[in-house]
Design an enzyme around this catalytic site. Structure first.
Site, PDB file in Angstrom:
ATOM      1  N   LYS A 114       0.835  -1.268   0.018  1.00  0.00           N
ATOM      2  CA  LYS A 114      -0.047   0.028  -0.019  1.00  0.00           C
ATOM      3  C   LYS A 114       0.802   1.223  -0.066  1.00  0.00           C
ATOM      4  O   LYS A 114       0.419   2.069  -0.447  1.00  0.00           O
ATOM      5  CB  LYS A 114      -0.849  -0.156   1.293  1.00  0.00           C
ATOM      6  CG  LYS A 114      -2.154  -0.957   0.914  1.00  0.00           C
ATOM      7  CD  LYS A 114      -3.151  -0.596   1.922  1.00  0.00           C
ATOM      8  CE  LYS A 114      -4.458  -1.513   1.697  1.00  0.00           C
ATOM      9  NZ  LYS A 114      -5.438  -1.352   2.482  1.00  0.00           N
ATOM     10  N   LYS A 198      -5.231  -9.693  -7.110  1.00  0.00           N
ATOM     11  CA  LYS A 198      -6.391  -9.896  -6.564  1.00  0.00           C
ATOM     12  C   LYS A 198      -7.383  -8.820  -6.870  1.00  0.00           C
ATOM     13  O   LYS A 198      -6.993  -7.556  -7.047  1.00  0.00           O
ATOM     14  CB  LYS A 198      -6.152  -9.826  -4.832  1.00  0.00           C
ATOM     15  CG  LYS A 198      -5.844  -8.807  -4.337  1.00  0.00           C
ATOM     16  CD  LYS A 198      -6.195  -8.713  -2.600  1.00  0.00           C
ATOM     17  CE  LYS A 198      -5.985  -7.381  -2.135  1.00  0.00           C
ATOM     18  NZ  LYS A 198      -5.687  -7.069  -0.881  1.00  0.00           N
ATOM     19  N   LYS A 201     -10.569  -2.841  -4.375  1.00  0.00           N
ATOM     20  CA  LYS A 201     -11.334  -1.779  -4.679  1.00  0.00           C
ATOM     21  C   LYS A 201     -10.660  -0.372  -5.454  1.00  0.00           C
ATOM     22  O   LYS A 201     -11.303   0.334  -5.960  1.00  0.00           O
ATOM     23  CB  LYS A 201     -11.421  -0.821  -3.198  1.00  0.00           C
ATOM     24  CG  LYS A 201     -12.161  -2.070  -2.159  1.00  0.00           C
ATOM     25  CD  LYS A 201     -12.136  -1.316  -0.585  1.00  0.00           C
ATOM     26  CE  LYS A 201     -12.848  -2.379   0.177  1.00  0.00           C
ATOM     27  NZ  LYS A 201     -12.723  -1.904   1.351  1.00  0.00           N
TER      28      LYS A 201
HETATM   29  P1  TYM Z   1     -10.696  -4.958   3.798  1.00  0.00           P
HETATM   30  O1  TYM Z   1     -11.693  -3.915   3.824  1.00  0.00           O
HETATM   31  O2  TYM Z   1      -9.597  -4.552   2.689  1.00  0.00           O
HETATM   32  O3  TYM Z   1     -11.631  -6.166   3.242  1.00  0.00           O
HETATM   33  C1  TYM Z   1     -12.527  -6.827   3.865  1.00  0.00           C
HETATM   34  C2  TYM Z   1     -12.395  -8.216   3.783  1.00  0.00           C
HETATM   35  O4  TYM Z   1     -12.494  -8.593   2.305  1.00  0.00           O
HETATM   36  C3  TYM Z   1     -11.367  -9.590   2.093  1.00  0.00           C
HETATM   37  N1  TYM Z   1     -11.146  -9.392   0.677  1.00  0.00           N
HETATM   38  C4  TYM Z   1     -11.021 -10.457  -0.310  1.00  0.00           C
HETATM   39  N2  TYM Z   1     -11.312 -11.817  -0.082  1.00  0.00           N
HETATM   40  C5  TYM Z   1     -11.108 -12.497  -1.171  1.00  0.00           C
HETATM   41  N3  TYM Z   1     -10.496 -12.003  -2.231  1.00  0.00           N
HETATM   42  C6  TYM Z   1     -10.288 -10.579  -2.529  1.00  0.00           C
HETATM   43  N4  TYM Z   1      -9.919 -10.183  -3.719  1.00  0.00           N
HETATM   44  C7  TYM Z   1     -10.561  -9.949  -1.357  1.00  0.00           C
HETATM   45  N5  TYM Z   1     -10.367  -8.512  -1.111  1.00  0.00           N
HETATM   46  C8  TYM Z   1     -10.796  -8.308  -0.088  1.00  0.00           C
HETATM   47  C9  TYM Z   1     -10.497  -8.903   3.142  1.00  0.00           C
HETATM   48  O5  TYM Z   1      -9.530 -10.281   3.357  1.00  0.00           O
HETATM   49  C10 TYM Z   1     -11.199  -8.891   4.294  1.00  0.00           C
HETATM   50  O6  TYM Z   1     -11.349 -10.174   5.139  1.00  0.00           O
HETATM   51  N6  TYM Z   1      -7.794  -4.780   7.762  1.00  0.00           N
HETATM   52  C11 TYM Z   1      -9.153  -5.468   7.235  1.00  0.00           C
HETATM   53  C12 TYM Z   1     -10.310  -4.770   8.060  1.00  0.00           C
HETATM   54  C13 TYM Z   1     -10.057  -4.858   9.484  1.00  0.00           C
HETATM   55  C14 TYM Z   1     -10.378  -6.137  10.212  1.00  0.00           C
HETATM   56  C15 TYM Z   1     -10.388  -6.059  11.400  1.00  0.00           C
HETATM   57  C16 TYM Z   1     -10.600  -7.486   9.709  1.00  0.00           C
HETATM   58  C17 TYM Z   1      -9.904  -4.000  10.555  1.00  0.00           C
HETATM   59  N7  TYM Z   1     -10.124  -4.661  11.698  1.00  0.00           N
HETATM   60  C18 TYM Z   1     -10.532  -6.947  12.510  1.00  0.00           C
HETATM   61  C19 TYM Z   1     -10.808  -8.501  10.723  1.00  0.00           C
HETATM   62  C20 TYM Z   1     -10.686  -8.316  12.086  1.00  0.00           C
HETATM   63  C21 TYM Z   1      -9.335  -4.776   5.813  1.00  0.00           C
HETATM   64  O7  TYM Z   1      -8.583  -3.787   5.386  1.00  0.00           O
HETATM   65  O8  TYM Z   1     -10.098  -5.694   5.128  1.00  0.00           O
END
Ligand code: TYM
Length: 333
Positions: A114, A198, A201
């Site tokens: 990032k 992957k 967004k």
């Molecule tokens: P974020 O917002 O980027 O993504 C949310 C969830 O979607 C999953 N994900 C995917 N899974 C499969 N294929 C993909 N291409 C893909 N893109 C995204 C991510 O793995 C995630 O589960 N840091 C985290 C948010 C967070 C969090 C937490 C998660 C903050 N605190 C505590 C668990 C527990 C994040 O940025 O996810």
């Protein structure tokens, strides 16, 4: 015994099929299993690690909440709230930031991705973001955390931080090291334009992802234009890993139809791509369109969404503030 589930999604707009298959769909399944207690958080504090426009951020917090609800998360069964409503997340994050080691954070690959080439310009928040994520999880004594593959390293870190806190303060088992729940297959949905990246967004090409707010025609068009290759559909999974685009599309089909990859391969072996893509598009429309219609409907009622968040925030606060108070006592405050 039931599981204690915590997970979060960033309100940064463009929630997509990867978020749905990798995370949100599982949130719903876990919520519907007897005995589980689930907390699902719109992680707005995480979102501001990159610059946000205040009006768009507010909108995205509501849109992400609407997506949770539209996908089947029920605010009566699960706690749904946005992170900034609960001060314990920030407070806990500071404390745990004093436990985590620089060397541990330096290993985080997501920061490197990032931050890009110019690390010096990344926010300090982006660097310590996995510590905030750790606080999120530990404040609720979560036993299991459903996430996509890309969050695995952050969860390992959260386990290390929990263990070091317990050790440093001679408080055995006070912070609970969580188990990641990462599906064996389909935990990494790839871009429709490049099977080695992957689905994300932030990809500049909207054709690379199916947004959960896309209409039927957009979904059909994106699947039609999805990259494939010149070979016929496979008869087995032997060389599939060398055909990432095909593997990804078959994976999406399998996950949404609730069948194994093997069954999907058997269903389409010998058929041509246009036939497969047609079936895939129909399935994605069948599963995603009702969600997109519901998101649009819910989003018009901002006061309803805000009430859900506020109520969820109260419930979350009563859990997390207690835990942070105990942490403070243990530390000597
Ligand atoms: P974020 O917002 O980027 O993504 C949310 C969830 O979607 C999953 N994900 C995917 N899974 C499969 N294929 C993909 N291409 C893909 N893109 C995204 C991510 O793995 C995630 O589960 N840091 C985290 C948010 C967070 C969090 C937490 C998660 C903050 N605190 C505590 C668990 C527990 C994040 O940025 O996810």
């Amino acid at each position: 015994m039931g599981k204690k589930i915590f997970s979060g999604v960033q309100p940064t707009g463009n929630l997509h099929l990867g978020n749905y298959i990798g995370a949100i769909k599982n949130f719903v399944d876990l919520q519907n299993q007897e005995g589980n207690e689930c907390v699902y958080c719109v992680v707005d504090l995480h979102a501001i690690t990159a610059k946000q426009d205040p009006i768009i951020l507010k909108n995205n917090i509501r849109e992400t909440t609407a997506t949770f609800l539209a996908s089947g998360i029920d605010s009566k069964k699960s706690i749904i709230f946005n992170q900034s409503l609960v001060p314990a997340h920030s407070e806990g994050s500071w404390i745990l930031g004093c436990i985590a080691r620089m060397g541990w954070l330096n290993r985080m690959t997501q920061f490197k991705e990032k931050a890009g080439k110019d690390k010096e310009k990344a926010s300090v928040g982006l660097y310590i973001y996995p510590v905030l994520m750790t606080a999120d999880i530990l404040l609720y004594d979560a036993t299991h955390v459903p996430v996509g593959e890309d969050q695995k390293q952050h969860l390992e870190l959260s386990r290390d931080i929990a263990q070091k806190f317990n050790l440093d303060f001679n408080a055995p088992n006070f912070l609970r090291a969580p188990e990641p729940l990462i599906q064996k297959n389909f935990s990494r949905i790839m871009s429709l334009k490049d099977g080695t990246n992957k689905m994300s967004k932030s990809d500049p090409s909207d054709l690379s992802r199916i947004n959960l707010t896309d209409h039927k025609d957009q979904i059909m068009n994106k699947i039609k234009k999805a990259k494939t290759d010149n070979d016929p559909l496979p008869d087995d999974d032997e060389n599939l890993s060398q055909r990432p685009e095909v593997e990804n599309l078959l994976g999406i089909y399998s996950s949404l139809s609730g069948q194994s990859l093997k069954n999907s391969i058997n269903e389409f072996s010998g058929k041509n791509f246009s036939e497969f893509k047609e079936k895939l598009a129909e399935l994605v429309v069948e599963k995603i369109s009702p969600i997109s219609v519901e998101i649009n409907k819910l989003q018009k009622d901002t006061s309803y969404i805000d009430t859900i968040l506020k109520e969820g925030g109260k419930r979350a606060n009563s859990i997390a503030s207690k835990k942070v108070e105990e942490m403070k006592k243990i530390i000597g405050f």
